[in-house]
Each structure stands twice: as C-alpha cells, then as structure tokens.
Design a protein around this motif. Structure first.
Motif, PDB file in Angstrom:
ATOM      1  N   SER A  52       6.362   4.752  -1.121  1.00 39.37           N
ATOM      2  CA  SER A  52       7.154   4.119  -0.234  1.00 39.37           C
ATOM      3  C   SER A  52       8.540   4.579  -0.449  1.00 39.37           C
ATOM      4  CB  SER A  52       7.077   2.697  -0.187  1.00 39.37           C
ATOM      5  OG  SER A  52       7.896   2.251  -1.333  1.00 39.37           O
ATOM      6  N   GLY A  53       9.369   4.429   0.538  1.00 39.58           N
ATOM      7  CA  GLY A  53      10.810   4.779   0.174  1.00 39.58           C
ATOM      8  C   GLY A  53      10.948   6.252   0.200  1.00 39.58           C
ATOM      9  N   ASP A  54      11.197   6.758  -1.212  1.00 37.81           N
ATOM     10  CA  ASP A  54      11.472   8.378  -1.394  1.00 37.81           C
ATOM     11  C   ASP A  54      10.286   9.171  -1.093  1.00 37.81           C
ATOM     12  OD1 ASP A  54      11.559   8.522  -4.994  1.00 37.81           O
ATOM     13  OD2 ASP A  54      10.139   7.782  -3.583  1.00 37.81           O
ATOM     14  N   GLY A  55       9.244   8.631  -0.807  1.00 35.60           N
ATOM     15  CA  GLY A  55       7.911   9.398  -0.734  1.00 35.60           C
ATOM     16  C   GLY A  55       7.358  10.341  -1.852  1.00 35.60           C
ATOM     17  N   ARG A  56       8.027   9.828  -2.890  1.00 41.27           N
ATOM     18  CA  ARG A  56       7.426  10.722  -4.343  1.00 41.27           C
ATOM     19  C   ARG A  56       5.962  10.912  -4.160  1.00 41.27           C
ATOM     20  NH1 ARG A  56      10.644   9.236  -9.636  1.00 41.27           N
ATOM     21  NH2 ARG A  56      12.033   9.803  -8.172  1.00 41.27           N
ATOM     22  N   ILE A  57       5.519  11.881  -4.482  1.00 38.92           N
ATOM     23  CA  ILE A  57       4.183  12.165  -4.563  1.00 38.92           C
ATOM     24  C   ILE A  57       3.427  12.338  -5.851  1.00 38.92           C
ATOM     25  CG2 ILE A  57       2.491  14.019  -3.857  1.00 38.92           C
ATOM     26  CD1 ILE A  57       3.818  14.034  -1.186  1.00 38.92           C
TER      27      ILE A  57
END
Length: 126
Positions: A52-57
């Motif tokens: 969520s938020g920064d969408g870090r993968i």
C-alpha cells in the motif's frame, strides 16, 4: 471482506497467464497484496507482494524476471502477469491482503496477511 483469485488455467511451458485478484468490502489502497502459491506436497511460498502507499514491490526468487505484479485500486483489482511459465510453476495461486505496508521479510510470511481468497489452479505442462 472478499477476495477471489481467477485467471488460472493450463498452458504449455513458455506460455503466459494473467491472474486477477478481485477484492471487495474494504479499501484496497490501504492494504498490501501478496500472491502465494502451493504445489501438491510442497510448502506454501510467496511469489510477489505489492505494498500500500508507495506501492513498493517485492518479487521472490521463483518469480523474479518472469512475473509482474500490479494493482488498480480504483477497480479493486490486483494482477499477476506470469510469463515464461515453467512446469515448476504449477500450483494453486492465492491472493491475500495485509493492512498497511510490509517490509520484504514480513511479506513472505502468511501470518502477515489478514484475508485470503480462494485460489486458482495454474498448470504448466506439455
């Protein structure tokens, strides 16, 4: 809260599939979403996670370079594009959501996720 994975099927080695995780009953953009898989006789394993938020993968060893995770919060959907499929990718694939953002080590742990969907079968064989 509901999640449903779909898009599985049977493909030949080298083929592609796109899995979808349809969600409802909560605000998707507040949750990290993970894809896991489980093959017969094997432990469940993490494939990928999008925060969520920064969408870090995060991609794990079994998926790196071949799979792509993405999310469309407006449509309450998360996707897993799987390319260059191998027989060892054969498994039931599950999506799961966990509140907030997960660090990489936490994202591998099923206990980090609050809700799970029913899986979709992926079979890769010639």
């Amino acid at each position: 809260v509901q999640l449903q994975a779909s898009g599985g099927g049977s493909v030949q080695p080298g083929g592609s599939l796109r899995l979808s995780c349809t969600t409802s009953g909560f605000t998707l953009d507040s949750y990290a979403v993970g894809w896991f898989r489980q093959a017969p006789g094997r432990e469940q394993e993490e494939v990928s996670c999008i925060n969520s938020g920064d969408g870090r993968i995060y991609y794990y060893e079994n998926a790196r370079g071949r799979f792509t995770i993405s999310r469309d919060n407006a449509k309450n959907l998360v996707y897993l594009q799987m390319n260059s499929l191998k027989p060892e990718d054969t498994a039931v694939y599950y999506c799961a959501v966990g509140s907030g953002a997960l660090i990489q080590s936490s994202a591998t742990m099923p206990s980090s996720y609050d809700y799970w969907g029913q899986g979709t079968q992926v079979t890769v064989s010639s």
